[in-house]
Design a protein around this motif. Structure first.
Motif, short mmCIF file in Angstrom:
data_model
loop_
_atom_site.label_atom_id
_atom_site.label_comp_id
_atom_site.label_asym_id
_atom_site.label_seq_id
_atom_site.Cartn_x
_atom_site.Cartn_y
_atom_site.Cartn_z
N GLU A 114 0.83 -1.20 0.00
CA GLU A 114 0.00 0.00 0.00
C GLU A 114 0.87 1.26 0.00
O GLU A 114 2.00 1.26 0.51
N LYS A 115 0.33 2.33 -0.55
CA LYS A 115 0.99 3.64 -0.52
C LYS A 115 0.22 4.52 0.45
O LYS A 115 -0.89 4.97 0.16
N PRO A 116 0.78 4.79 1.64
CA PRO A 116 0.05 5.59 2.63
C PRO A 116 -0.15 7.03 2.18
O PRO A 116 0.57 7.55 1.32
N GLU A 117 -1.13 7.68 2.77
CA GLU A 117 -1.44 9.07 2.45
C GLU A 117 -0.42 10.00 3.10
O GLU A 117 0.08 9.74 4.20
N GLY A 118 -0.12 11.10 2.42
CA GLY A 118 0.85 12.06 2.92
C GLY A 118 0.28 13.01 3.96
O GLY A 118 -0.89 12.95 4.32
N LYS A 119 1.13 13.92 4.43
CA LYS A 119 0.75 14.83 5.52
C LYS A 119 -0.38 15.78 5.13
O LYS A 119 -1.25 16.10 5.95
N LYS A 120 -0.37 16.25 3.90
CA LYS A 120 -1.35 17.25 3.49
C LYS A 120 -2.77 16.73 3.65
O LYS A 120 -3.64 17.40 4.22
N GLY A 121 -3.01 15.54 3.17
CA GLY A 121 -4.34 14.95 3.29
C GLY A 121 -4.70 14.65 4.74
O GLY A 121 -5.86 14.78 5.14
N ARG A 122 -3.72 14.29 5.55
CA ARG A 122 -3.96 14.00 6.95
C ARG A 122 -4.37 15.26 7.72
O ARG A 122 -5.27 15.22 8.57
N LEU A 123 -3.72 16.37 7.45
CA LEU A 123 -4.06 17.62 8.14
C LEU A 123 -5.46 18.09 7.76
O LEU A 123 -6.21 18.61 8.60
N GLN A 124 -5.82 17.92 6.49
CA GLN A 124 -7.16 18.28 6.05
C GLN A 124 -8.21 17.43 6.77
O GLN A 124 -9.25 17.93 7.21
N ARG A 125 -7.91 16.14 6.92
CA ARG A 125 -8.84 15.25 7.61
C ARG A 125 -8.95 15.63 9.09
O ARG A 125 -10.02 15.55 9.69
N LEU A 126 -7.83 16.05 9.69
CA LEU A 126 -7.86 16.48 11.09
C LEU A 126 -8.83 17.64 11.28
O LEU A 126 -9.66 17.64 12.19
N ARG A 127 -8.74 18.62 10.41
CA ARG A 127 -9.62 19.79 10.51
C ARG A 127 -11.09 19.39 10.32
O ARG A 127 -11.96 19.84 11.08
N GLU A 128 -11.35 18.54 9.34
CA GLU A 128 -12.72 18.12 9.07
C GLU A 128 -13.30 17.28 10.20
O GLU A 128 -14.44 17.48 10.62
N ARG A 129 -12.52 16.36 10.72
CA ARG A 129 -13.02 15.49 11.78
C ARG A 129 -13.30 16.28 13.06
O ARG A 129 -14.29 16.03 13.75
N LEU A 130 -12.43 17.21 13.39
CA LEU A 130 -12.64 18.00 14.60
C LEU A 130 -13.86 18.90 14.48
O LEU A 130 -14.60 19.11 15.44
N SER A 131 -14.07 19.45 13.29
CA SER A 131 -15.22 20.34 13.10
C SER A 131 -16.54 19.58 13.16
O SER A 131 -17.59 20.15 13.48
N LYS A 132 -16.50 18.27 12.90
CA LYS A 132 -17.71 17.46 12.91
C LYS A 132 -17.88 16.67 14.20
O LYS A 132 -18.85 15.94 14.35
N SER A 133 -16.92 16.78 15.12
CA SER A 133 -17.00 15.99 16.34
C SER A 133 -18.14 16.47 17.22
O SER A 133 -18.60 17.61 17.12
N SER A 134 -18.60 15.58 18.08
CA SER A 134 -19.76 15.88 18.93
C SER A 134 -19.37 16.84 20.05
O SER A 134 -18.53 16.53 20.87
N ASN A 135 -20.02 18.02 20.04
CA ASN A 135 -19.87 19.00 21.10
C ASN A 135 -18.43 19.46 21.36
O ASN A 135 -17.92 19.32 22.46
N PRO A 136 -17.72 20.00 20.36
CA PRO A 136 -16.42 20.60 20.65
C PRO A 136 -16.59 21.74 21.64
O PRO A 136 -17.52 22.53 21.53
N PHE A 137 -15.67 21.85 22.59
CA PHE A 137 -15.86 22.86 23.64
C PHE A 137 -15.75 24.27 23.10
O PHE A 137 -16.29 25.22 23.67
N GLY A 138 -15.08 24.44 21.94
CA GLY A 138 -14.96 25.79 21.37
C GLY A 138 -16.31 26.38 20.98
O GLY A 138 -16.55 27.58 21.17
N LYS A 139 -17.19 25.53 20.45
CA LYS A 139 -18.52 26.02 20.06
C LYS A 139 -19.32 26.42 21.29
O LYS A 139 -20.07 27.42 21.26
N ALA A 140 -19.20 25.66 22.37
CA ALA A 140 -19.91 26.01 23.61
C ALA A 140 -19.42 27.34 24.15
O ALA A 140 -20.22 28.18 24.61
N LEU A 141 -18.13 27.56 24.11
CA LEU A 141 -17.58 28.85 24.56
C LEU A 141 -18.10 30.00 23.70
O LEU A 141 -18.48 31.06 24.22
N PHE A 142 -18.12 29.77 22.41
CA PHE A 142 -18.56 30.83 21.50
C PHE A 142 -20.01 31.21 21.78
O PHE A 142 -20.37 32.39 21.78
#
Length: 424
Positions: A114-142
């Motif tokens: 297999e050819k693993p995914e590089g850093k660029k795609g991983r960072l994009q997924r990090l941002r997307e997953r965190l924005s969709k996570s259940s009840n991030p505390f940042g939204k509650a603060l806002f």
């Protein structure tokens, strides 16, 4: 008359004796004939069994020879193919014994690497997953800070939200004080200004000027660069070691894995499964319960001999008591450094455990001297504040985060992506 009677009795006795002898002889003859017949029958059965066994052996040999014979080539479709087949036909015939020696045992096809995914795609997924996570505390603060006039109760709610997100008591108090004195929070009602204010304060707490790069990725690092993975069982330590190997492979680095977790039978097998998918070799012990330090020593020697770029050593996560853990991890490090210096010790923590995992983290930090933290399961937790508290408590940066169950869901920790993700 008396004489005649006597002769008559004697004649009768001789006749009975003759009959008895004849009977004995007949019985003996029958026994001999029966024995001969039984012996012939037994020999016939043995012969039939031998013939059947020989026939089966001949069938098996014929099947093996048929399996070892080369495949008949397809008909030539081009002139070049026809010429090659003609040349092969004119060549002297190859003996069957020679063909067997050349072909050997037929091996099963090896699955593609297999050819693993590089850093660029991983960072994009990090941002997307965190924005969709259940009840991030940042939204509650806002939502709290977006009110027109913040009362003392509102500020208490802000602090409670931070504590529930595992930011930690000291860091929560610090953030509340900074927000209360920020003019963009107390004097403005514009949501954009408020979001920027909250973003800036969170970034300051997370830290944007911290070096989070792995030692193996820094220019001028001696090779092989050794990384020791530590952490309690159940945090995803072995899985993280496998995912980290994939991350290095995506950067075209040669990697080797050392299975020094010899107390958990499935650990070495699990590591081999991860390594096989990206063609990364694994050094392991042949027997269960072997000395972990000896496996680490052998892995370091092998990585040095093969000239690998990175060696990742997985360790046991048992935590019976502090003294045993320190002795075991300390021995692994000392023995490894007889071959290669240890550049990195990464502590793997489950983000969902929050503050409950901090006590364990401190024990590992004291036992072996960690250089960075890997937070797993960060995307599925509202306790994102653990990033802030773990750095403050341990004095080392979060270098990697796990944002899912996929093989390439391990990403370098980027403060801006993290904060933007939890703010939505």
């Amino acid at each position: 008359m008396a004489v005649c009677a006597q002769w008559s009795r004697l004649g009768g006795m001789d006749t009975n004796m003759v009959y008895g002898i004849i009977a004995v002889v007949v019985i003996a003859v029958l026994l001999i004939v029966g024995g001969i017949w039984m012996d012939r029958s037994r020999k016939k059965n043995i012969q039939q069994s031998q013939e059947a066994a020989k026939a089966k052996a001949d069938e098996r040999l014929a099947a093996e020879r048929a399996a070892q014979k080369p495949t008949v080539p397809e008909p030539a479709e081009t002139k070049q193919d026809l010429a090659e087949q003609t040349t092969d036909a004119l060549a002297p015939p190859v003996e069957e014994t020679e063909m067997v020696e050349e072909t050997g045992v037929v091996e099963e096809p090896v699955p593609p690497v297999e050819k693993p995914e590089g850093k660029k795609g991983r960072l994009q997924r990090l941002r997307e997953r965190l924005s969709k996570s259940s009840n991030p505390f940042g939204k509650a603060l806002f939502n709290i800070l977006a009110k027109d006039h913040l009362s003392e109760t509102d500020w208490e709610d802000v602090e409670d939200t931070l504590l529930l997100a595992d930011v930690g008591a000291e860091a929560s108090e610090q953030l509340v004080e900074q927000l209360r004195t920020d003019a963009r929070v107390t004097g403005e009602t514009d949501p954009t200004q408020l979001r920027e204010a909250l973003r800036g304060e969170l970034l300051a707490l997370v830290g944007t000027d911290v070096d989070r790069s792995l030692e193996a990725e820094k220019p001028g690092t001696k090779k092989p660069s050794v990384i020791i993975m530590v952490g309690v069982n159940g945090t995803g330590k072995t899985t993280t070691a496998g995912k980290l190997a994939r991350l290095f492979v995506s950067e075209d680095k040669t990697v080797m894995l050392g299975a020094a977790d010899t107390f958990r039978a499935a650990a070495a097998d699990q590591l081999e499964t991860w390594g096989a998918k990206v063609d990364v070799p694994v050094v392991r012990s042949d027997k269960e319960g072997a000395d972990p330090a000896s496996v680490a020593f052998e892995a370091a020697a092998k990585a040095k001999e093969d000239g690998a770029d990175v060696l990742i050593i997985d360790t046991a996560g048992r935590l019976q008591n502090k003294a045993n853990l320190m002795d075991e991890l300390g021995k692994i490090r000392r023995v490894t450094e007889k071959n290669l210096p240890v550049d990195e010790v990464l502590l793997v923590l489950d983000a969902t455990t929050g503050q409950n995992g901090m006590a364990q983290a401190k024990v590992f930090a004291e036992a072996i001297g960690i250089t960075g933290v890997v937070l797993t399961k960060l995307d599925g937790s509202a306790k994102g504040g653990i990033v802030i508290s773990v750095q403050k408590e341990l004095g080392v940066p979060v270098k990697l985060v796990g944002v899912g169950e996929g093989p390439d869901d391990l990403a370098p920790f980027d403060p801006e992506s993290f904060v933007d993700g939890i703010l939505g």
